[in-house]
Design a protein around this motif. Structure first.
Motif, PDB file in Angstrom:
ATOM      1  N   MET A  85       0.790  -1.240   0.367  1.00  0.00           N
ATOM      2  CA  MET A  85       0.120  -0.006  -0.124  1.00  0.00           C
ATOM      3  C   MET A  85       0.876   1.147   0.067  1.00  0.00           C
ATOM      4  N   SER A  86       2.208   1.097   0.580  1.00  0.00           N
ATOM      5  CA  SER A  86       2.854   2.458   0.628  1.00  0.00           C
ATOM      6  C   SER A  86       3.126   3.429  -0.519  1.00  0.00           C
ATOM      7  N   PRO A  87       3.270   2.839  -1.841  1.00  0.00           N
ATOM      8  CA  PRO A  87       3.242   3.692  -2.901  1.00  0.00           C
ATOM      9  C   PRO A  87       2.055   4.533  -3.350  1.00  0.00           C
ATOM     10  N   HIS A  88       0.856   3.817  -2.569  1.00  0.00           N
ATOM     11  CA  HIS A  88      -0.535   4.714  -2.893  1.00  0.00           C
ATOM     12  C   HIS A  88      -1.045   5.529  -1.790  1.00  0.00           C
ATOM     13  N   ILE A  89      -0.358   5.492  -0.736  1.00  0.00           N
ATOM     14  CA  ILE A  89      -1.028   6.106   0.474  1.00  0.00           C
ATOM     15  C   ILE A  89      -1.161   7.701   0.443  1.00  0.00           C
ATOM     16  N   GLU A  90       0.029   8.161  -0.150  1.00  0.00           N
ATOM     17  CA  GLU A  90      -0.412   9.689  -0.478  1.00  0.00           C
ATOM     18  C   GLU A  90      -1.431  10.099  -1.278  1.00  0.00           C
ATOM     19  N   ALA A  91      -1.675   9.213  -2.399  1.00  0.00           N
ATOM     20  CA  ALA A  91      -2.703   9.581  -3.573  1.00  0.00           C
ATOM     21  C   ALA A  91      -4.023   9.500  -2.648  1.00  0.00           C
ATOM     22  N   MET A  92      -4.091   8.254  -1.813  1.00  0.00           N
ATOM     23  CA  MET A  92      -5.462   8.014  -1.021  1.00  0.00           C
ATOM     24  C   MET A  92      -5.667   9.307  -0.089  1.00  0.00           C
ATOM     25  N   ARG A  93      -4.784   9.746   0.421  1.00  0.00           N
ATOM     26  CA  ARG A  93      -4.809  10.793   1.615  1.00  0.00           C
ATOM     27  C   ARG A  93      -5.374  12.150   0.843  1.00  0.00           C
ATOM     28  N   HIS A  94      -4.692  12.174  -0.538  1.00  0.00           N
ATOM     29  CA  HIS A  94      -5.186  13.681  -0.994  1.00  0.00           C
ATOM     30  C   HIS A  94      -6.470  13.418  -1.532  1.00  0.00           C
ATOM     31  N   HIS A  95      -7.091  12.278  -2.116  1.00  0.00           N
ATOM     32  CA  HIS A  95      -8.348  11.746  -2.902  1.00  0.00           C
ATOM     33  C   HIS A  95      -9.535  12.183  -1.448  1.00  0.00           C
ATOM     34  N   VAL A  96      -9.041  11.514  -0.383  1.00  0.00           N
ATOM     35  CA  VAL A  96     -10.095  11.880   0.844  1.00  0.00           C
ATOM     36  C   VAL A  96     -10.074  13.265   1.431  1.00  0.00           C
ATOM     37  N   ALA A  97      -9.157  13.755   1.402  1.00  0.00           N
ATOM     38  CA  ALA A  97      -9.164  15.288   1.802  1.00  0.00           C
ATOM     39  C   ALA A  97      -9.696  15.955   0.839  1.00  0.00           C
ATOM     40  N   THR A  98      -9.603  15.816  -0.375  1.00  0.00           N
ATOM     41  CA  THR A  98     -10.403  16.765  -1.442  1.00  0.00           C
ATOM     42  C   THR A  98     -11.786  16.742  -1.260  1.00  0.00           C
ATOM     43  N   HIS A  99     -12.366  15.413  -1.184  1.00  0.00           N
ATOM     44  CA  HIS A  99     -13.956  15.099  -1.272  1.00  0.00           C
ATOM     45  C   HIS A  99     -14.424  15.584   0.297  1.00  0.00           C
ATOM     46  N   LEU A 100     -13.496  15.533   1.286  1.00  0.00           N
ATOM     47  CA  LEU A 100     -14.164  15.842   2.574  1.00  0.00           C
ATOM     48  C   LEU A 100     -13.648  17.236   2.587  1.00  0.00           C
ATOM     49  N   HIS A 101     -13.113  17.973   1.682  1.00  0.00           N
ATOM     50  CA  HIS A 101     -12.730  19.614   2.134  1.00  0.00           C
ATOM     51  C   HIS A 101     -12.007  19.643   3.128  1.00  0.00           C
ATOM     52  N   LEU A 102     -10.841  18.830   3.544  1.00  0.00           N
ATOM     53  CA  LEU A 102     -10.062  18.773   4.667  1.00  0.00           C
ATOM     54  C   LEU A 102      -8.625  19.215   4.016  1.00  0.00           C
ATOM     55  N   GLU A 103      -7.645  19.676   5.032  1.00  0.00           N
ATOM     56  CA  GLU A 103      -6.230  19.777   4.931  1.00  0.00           C
ATOM     57  C   GLU A 103      -5.712  18.546   4.869  1.00  0.00           C
ATOM     58  N   LEU A 104      -4.596  18.184   4.158  1.00  0.00           N
ATOM     59  CA  LEU A 104      -4.070  16.871   3.959  1.00  0.00           C
ATOM     60  C   LEU A 104      -3.561  16.442   5.501  1.00  0.00           C
ATOM     61  N   ASP A 105      -3.096  17.259   6.373  1.00  0.00           N
ATOM     62  CA  ASP A 105      -2.780  16.784   7.700  1.00  0.00           C
ATOM     63  C   ASP A 105      -3.847  16.488   8.398  1.00  0.00           C
ATOM     64  N   GLN A 106      -5.121  16.426   7.919  1.00  0.00           N
ATOM     65  CA  GLN A 106      -6.328  15.952   8.626  1.00  0.00           C
ATOM     66  C   GLN A 106      -6.886  14.493   8.261  1.00  0.00           C
ATOM     67  N   VAL A 107      -6.033  14.033   7.316  1.00  0.00           N
ATOM     68  CA  VAL A 107      -6.474  12.714   6.885  1.00  0.00           C
ATOM     69  C   VAL A 107      -5.155  11.815   7.072  1.00  0.00           C
ATOM     70  N   SER A 108      -5.183  10.780   7.833  1.00  0.00           N
ATOM     71  CA  SER A 108      -4.223   9.751   7.878  1.00  0.00           C
ATOM     72  C   SER A 108      -4.714   8.749   7.272  1.00  0.00           C
ATOM     73  N   ILE A 109      -3.876   7.812   6.484  1.00  0.00           N
ATOM     74  CA  ILE A 109      -4.294   6.384   6.044  1.00  0.00           C
ATOM     75  C   ILE A 109      -2.753   5.752   6.223  1.00  0.00           C
ATOM     76  N   LYS A 110      -2.962   4.700   6.875  1.00  0.00           N
ATOM     77  CA  LYS A 110      -1.704   3.792   7.194  1.00  0.00           C
ATOM     78  C   LYS A 110      -2.137   2.427   6.707  1.00  0.00           C
ATOM     79  N   ALA A 111      -1.041   1.350   6.480  1.00  0.00           N
ATOM     80  CA  ALA A 111      -1.404  -0.058   6.158  1.00  0.00           C
ATOM     81  C   ALA A 111      -0.724  -0.933   7.232  1.00  0.00           C
ATOM     82  N   THR A 112      -1.017  -2.005   7.284  1.00  0.00           N
ATOM     83  CA  THR A 112      -0.345  -2.903   8.162  1.00  0.00           C
ATOM     84  C   THR A 112      -0.844  -4.461   7.526  1.00  0.00           C
ATOM     85  N   THR A 113       0.127  -5.478   7.845  1.00  0.00           N
ATOM     86  CA  THR A 113      -0.390  -6.866   7.614  1.00  0.00           C
ATOM     87  C   THR A 113      -0.646  -7.686   8.806  1.00  0.00           C
TER      88      THR A 113
END
Length: 158
Positions: free
Chosen positions: A107-135
């Motif tokens: 997931m790590s190569p895609h996390i920043e794009a996910m954060r941007h997508h969610v932030a854009t649709h929720l009208h948030l700043e990027l630092d208001q959206v955290s997305i991480k991954a684990t196994t």
């Protein structure tokens, strides 16, 4: 000021011949996820967390799989709807935090794009959206590579 926390969880099994969409980002992988909409477990968990924080029910109440309107819909539609619903009740999102549970793909190569997508649709700043991954180190359905899960929390204020 009133502050509320909500939690969300979503899981989908892998399915052939579907794109893998997580956090609004299409990720190259041999399988997508099975579901009525685009099966975006990240966005579904975030929507559930936001709805729960505002005591507005859950994603199944607002977007039932029995309703053909939601068939194959991109999950950003759910984010947009939820943001509007929160706004109608004067709720403001403080932040969202999601954790993807998956063995593959990475997931790590895609996390920043996910954060941007969610932030854009929720009208948030990027630092208001955290997305991480684990196994799960090979344990459980995710460890057996049968699907992907996501946990989310959201803080809202009025």
């Amino acid at each position: 000021m009133t502050i509320r926390i909500g939690s969300g969880y979503d899981v989908h099994a892998f399915a052939p011949e579907r794109p893998l969409v997580l956090g609004g980002v299409t990720i190259p992988h041999e399988y997508g996820l099975s579901g009525h909409s685009d099966a975006d477990a990240v966005i579904h968990a975030i929507v559930d967390a936001l709805l729960g924080a505002a005591a507005l029910g859950d994603i199944g109440r607002h977007f039932p799989s029995s309703d053909p309107r939601w068939k194959d819909q991109p999950s950003h539609v759910f984010l947009d709807y939820t943001l509007d619903l929160l706004g109608q009740q004067q709720w403001k999102i403080s932040n969202v935090d999601a954790t993807i549970v998956a063995e593959r793909p990475r997931m790590s190569p895609h996390i920043e794009a996910m954060r941007h997508h969610v932030a854009t649709h929720l009208h948030l700043e990027l630092d208001q959206v955290s997305i991480k991954a684990t196994t799960t180190d090979g344990l459980g359905f995710a460890g057996r590579r049968e699907g992907i899960a996501c946990y989310a929390v959201a803080l809202i204020e009025r």
